[in-house]
Design an enzyme around this catalytic site. Structure first.
Site, PDB file in Angstrom:
ATOM      1  N   HIS A  16       0.486  -1.365  -0.021  1.00  0.00           N
ATOM      2  CA  HIS A  16      -0.257  -0.010   0.209  1.00  0.00           C
ATOM      3  C   HIS A  16       0.841   1.198   0.055  1.00  0.00           C
ATOM      4  O   HIS A  16       1.482   1.409   1.076  1.00  0.00           O
ATOM      5  CB  HIS A  16      -1.212   0.192   1.004  1.00  0.00           C
ATOM      6  CG  HIS A  16      -2.022   1.180   1.135  1.00  0.00           C
ATOM      7  ND1 HIS A  16      -3.058   0.937   1.995  1.00  0.00           N
ATOM      8  CD2 HIS A  16      -1.901   2.072   0.869  1.00  0.00           C
ATOM      9  CE1 HIS A  16      -3.890   1.993   1.324  1.00  0.00           C
ATOM     10  NE2 HIS A  16      -2.774   3.345   1.634  1.00  0.00           N
ATOM     11  N   HIS A  18       1.190   5.299  -2.027  1.00  0.00           N
ATOM     12  CA  HIS A  18       1.363   6.179  -2.605  1.00  0.00           C
ATOM     13  C   HIS A  18       1.943   6.914  -2.866  1.00  0.00           C
ATOM     14  O   HIS A  18       2.591   7.383  -2.775  1.00  0.00           O
ATOM     15  CB  HIS A  18       0.162   7.562  -1.645  1.00  0.00           C
ATOM     16  CG  HIS A  18      -1.302   7.243  -0.893  1.00  0.00           C
ATOM     17  ND1 HIS A  18      -1.614   7.323  -1.629  1.00  0.00           N
ATOM     18  CD2 HIS A  18      -1.248   6.061  -0.222  1.00  0.00           C
ATOM     19  CE1 HIS A  18      -3.196   7.250  -0.735  1.00  0.00           C
ATOM     20  NE2 HIS A  18      -2.436   6.038   0.522  1.00  0.00           N
ATOM     21  N   ARG A  20       2.521   9.141  -6.431  1.00  0.00           N
ATOM     22  CA  ARG A  20       1.726  10.630  -6.540  1.00  0.00           C
ATOM     23  C   ARG A  20       1.784  10.618  -8.259  1.00  0.00           C
ATOM     24  O   ARG A  20       2.366   9.635  -8.974  1.00  0.00           O
ATOM     25  CB  ARG A  20       2.354  11.820  -5.543  1.00  0.00           C
ATOM     26  CG  ARG A  20       2.048  11.922  -4.331  1.00  0.00           C
ATOM     27  CD  ARG A  20       1.065  11.720  -4.150  1.00  0.00           C
ATOM     28  NE  ARG A  20       0.687  12.114  -2.853  1.00  0.00           N
ATOM     29  CZ  ARG A  20      -0.511  11.238  -1.860  1.00  0.00           C
ATOM     30  NH1 ARG A  20      -1.277  10.618  -2.167  1.00  0.00           N
ATOM     31  NH2 ARG A  20      -0.675  11.722  -0.756  1.00  0.00           N
ATOM     32  N   ASN A  44      -5.044   7.084  -5.776  1.00  0.00           N
ATOM     33  CA  ASN A  44      -6.245   8.154  -5.625  1.00  0.00           C
ATOM     34  C   ASN A  44      -5.168   9.707  -5.562  1.00  0.00           C
ATOM     35  O   ASN A  44      -4.867  10.897  -5.496  1.00  0.00           O
ATOM     36  CB  ASN A  44      -6.435   8.496  -4.205  1.00  0.00           C
ATOM     37  CG  ASN A  44      -5.007   8.681  -3.175  1.00  0.00           C
ATOM     38  OD1 ASN A  44      -3.443   8.582  -3.790  1.00  0.00           O
ATOM     39  ND2 ASN A  44      -5.111   8.813  -1.770  1.00  0.00           N
ATOM     40  N   HIS A 177      -4.563  -0.258   6.084  1.00  0.00           N
ATOM     41  CA  HIS A 177      -4.283   0.259   7.251  1.00  0.00           C
ATOM     42  C   HIS A 177      -4.990  -0.197   8.599  1.00  0.00           C
ATOM     43  O   HIS A 177      -5.496   0.948   8.702  1.00  0.00           O
ATOM     44  CB  HIS A 177      -3.766   1.984   6.558  1.00  0.00           C
ATOM     45  CG  HIS A 177      -5.056   1.833   5.928  1.00  0.00           C
ATOM     46  ND1 HIS A 177      -5.947   2.205   5.666  1.00  0.00           N
ATOM     47  CD2 HIS A 177      -4.791   2.956   4.376  1.00  0.00           C
ATOM     48  CE1 HIS A 177      -6.893   2.797   5.219  1.00  0.00           C
ATOM     49  NE2 HIS A 177      -5.939   3.059   4.053  1.00  0.00           N
ATOM     50  N   ASP A 254       1.578   2.604   3.671  1.00  0.00           N
ATOM     51  CA  ASP A 254       0.474   4.152   3.142  1.00  0.00           C
ATOM     52  C   ASP A 254       1.400   5.717   3.386  1.00  0.00           C
ATOM     53  O   ASP A 254       1.031   6.346   4.072  1.00  0.00           O
ATOM     54  CB  ASP A 254      -0.652   3.722   4.154  1.00  0.00           C
ATOM     55  CG  ASP A 254      -1.628   5.052   3.816  1.00  0.00           C
ATOM     56  OD1 ASP A 254      -1.768   5.199   3.167  1.00  0.00           O
ATOM     57  OD2 ASP A 254      -2.614   5.744   4.344  1.00  0.00           O
TER      58      ASP A 254
HETATM   59  C1  NCD Z   1      -3.422   9.157   1.957  1.00  0.00           C
HETATM   60  C2  NCD Z   1      -3.191   9.729   1.122  1.00  0.00           C
HETATM   61  O1  NCD Z   1      -2.631  10.965   1.369  1.00  0.00           O
HETATM   62  O2  NCD Z   1      -3.152   9.653   0.186  1.00  0.00           O
HETATM   63  N1  NCD Z   1      -3.546   9.564   3.257  1.00  0.00           N
HETATM   64  C3  NCD Z   1      -3.539   9.213   3.862  1.00  0.00           C
HETATM   65  O3  NCD Z   1      -3.381   9.380   5.030  1.00  0.00           O
HETATM   66  N2  NCD Z   1      -3.313   8.044   4.586  1.00  0.00           N
HETATM   67  C4  NCD Z   1      -4.827   8.613   1.745  1.00  0.00           C
HETATM   68  C5  NCD Z   1      -5.082   7.211   2.128  1.00  0.00           C
HETATM   69  O4  NCD Z   1      -4.819   6.183   2.213  1.00  0.00           O
HETATM   70  O5  NCD Z   1      -5.873   7.601   2.942  1.00  0.00           O
HETATM   71 ZN    ZN Z   2      -3.187   5.009   1.696  1.00  0.00          ZN
END
Ligand code: NCD
Ligand code: ZN
Length: 353
Positions: A16, A18, A20, A44, A177, A254
């Site tokens: 998991h 991000h 970007r 996202n 998470h 995450d």
């Molecule tokens: C994540 C994000 O910033 O994209 N933020 C977070 O606090 N974990 C989104 C998510 O996984 O909820």
């Molecule tokens: Zn996330």
């Protein structure tokens, strides 16, 4: 002089993350690729990665952002909306573009406005996922403003997750998470099968902090994420679950970078950026739990088994040497990202590379 302690693991995966896009992607992708063989990349972006075409082109941008010679495979997720077409998802999965579908309840977290407003609207997609064995990854929080922010995970489990597991008994689900002792219990109770039909990722930061950390001596925006950190008894339950070697729990950082300016603001973004020390932080936790021998299961084996993928070839080695997390990770355009534990000491360090 005593020899430095070392541990070597099969190359782990981050289930998991991000990454970007644009200059942020360029700054963070090498950090994840240095530590992990694969990562489940969250969709996202703005606009969300909601079609196979969008995922294929995002995957190309990720690969282009990697250092030469990186041995890293991004696994792509499809952002589920009320309008997602089940045939498109199934085709994307069959073609190897999508590895999973991500469910964000609308407005539950960062860039989730296009998320699902009501599970009833995505039943057709869920039926198809169940039929083809494609996993559903769940952001497990209700967005209901009447529900206390610290209860949103538990309320989601009762209102959404448990009925979903009953209605789709063969659907493979990852509770992303997990932050509560309650989530740990539910995953143990309902995660039957081999591989399990229900599993959970656990972040490094939820193993390390409670909600107190957000208010230590003042407001600490870099420790704010969603789901928000909970109580000590929750942290203890998460640590026990991760360190137990139970195949229903595996590594998902995450890591969620936002610029320092976006975090240090009157309305700071949710997200904790752990990528610069991700694997090292887990090693520290597992050492504290007396469970370094279980780190490989959590980081490299359990997730692979759940997703039906082979374990990565190759290894990573960590050595027990103090090092300091950088205060910031710079962005090409001039801004920066502040990592979790910026300027703090971590006890395990990546050897070589
Ligand atoms: C994540 C994000 O910033 O994209 N933020 C977070 O606090 N974990 C989104 C998510 O996984 O909820
Ligand atoms: Zn996330």
């Amino acid at each position: 002089m005593a020899e430095t302690a070392r541990i070597t693991l099969s190359r782990p995966d981050d289930w998991h993350v991000h990454l970007r896009d644009g200059e942020m992607l360029a700054a963070v992708a090498p950090l994840t690729a240095r530590r992990f063989g694969r990562a489940m990349v969250m969709p996202n972006l703005v606009p969300p990665v909601a079609t196979a075409e969008a995922a294929a082109s995002y995957r190309e941008r990720i690969v282009a952002a990697l250092p030469a010679g990186a041995r890293f495979t991004p696994l792509m997720t499809c952002y589920l909306t009320d309008a997602t077409d089940a045939d498109m998802v199934a085709r994307g999965y069959a073609d190897g573009v999508f590895a999973a579908v991500k469910l964000y309840p609308a407005h539950a977290t960062t860039h989730s406005a296009a998320g699902v407003t009501d599970i009833a609207r995505v039943r057709g997609v869920l039926e198809r996922l169940q039929e083809i064995g494609m996993p559903l990854l769940v952001h497990g929080e209700v967005a209901d403003p009447d529900v206390d922010v610290f209860d949103r995970e538990a309320v989601f489990i009762d209102r959404v997750l448990l009925p979903l597991l009953d209605d789709f008994p063969a659907l493979k689900v990852v509770f992303e998470h997990a932050t509560t002792a309650y989530a740990v219990d539910i995953v143990r109770d309902r995660g039957d099968g081999n591989p399990p039909r229900l599993a959970a990722t656990i972040t490094a930061h939820h193993l390390m902090i409670t909600r107190n950390a957000m208010f230590e001596g003042g407001i600490r925006p870099h420790l704010y994420c969603l789901p928000v950190a909970k109580r000590e008894r929750d942290r203890v339950a998460l640590r026990r679950a991760a360190a137990s070697g139970d195949p229903r729990f595996f590594l998902g950082t995450d890591s969620a970078p936002h610029t320092t300016a976006e975090k240090e603001s009157a309305c700071g973004c949710a997200g904790i950026f752990t990528a610069p020390a991700a694997l090292e932080l887990y090693a520290q936790v597992f050492e504290d739990e007396g469970a370094l021998d279980k780190l490989e299961a959590f980081a490299a084996l359990n997730g692979s088994a759940f997703y039906g993928l082979s374990v990565n070839t190759g290894t990573v080695t960590l050595e027990r040497v103090d090092w300091v997390v950088p205060a910031t990770v710079p962005l090409a355009g001039g801004g920066a990202i502040t990592p979790f534990l910026a300027g703090g000491t971590v006890r395990w360090r990546l050897a070589d590379g």
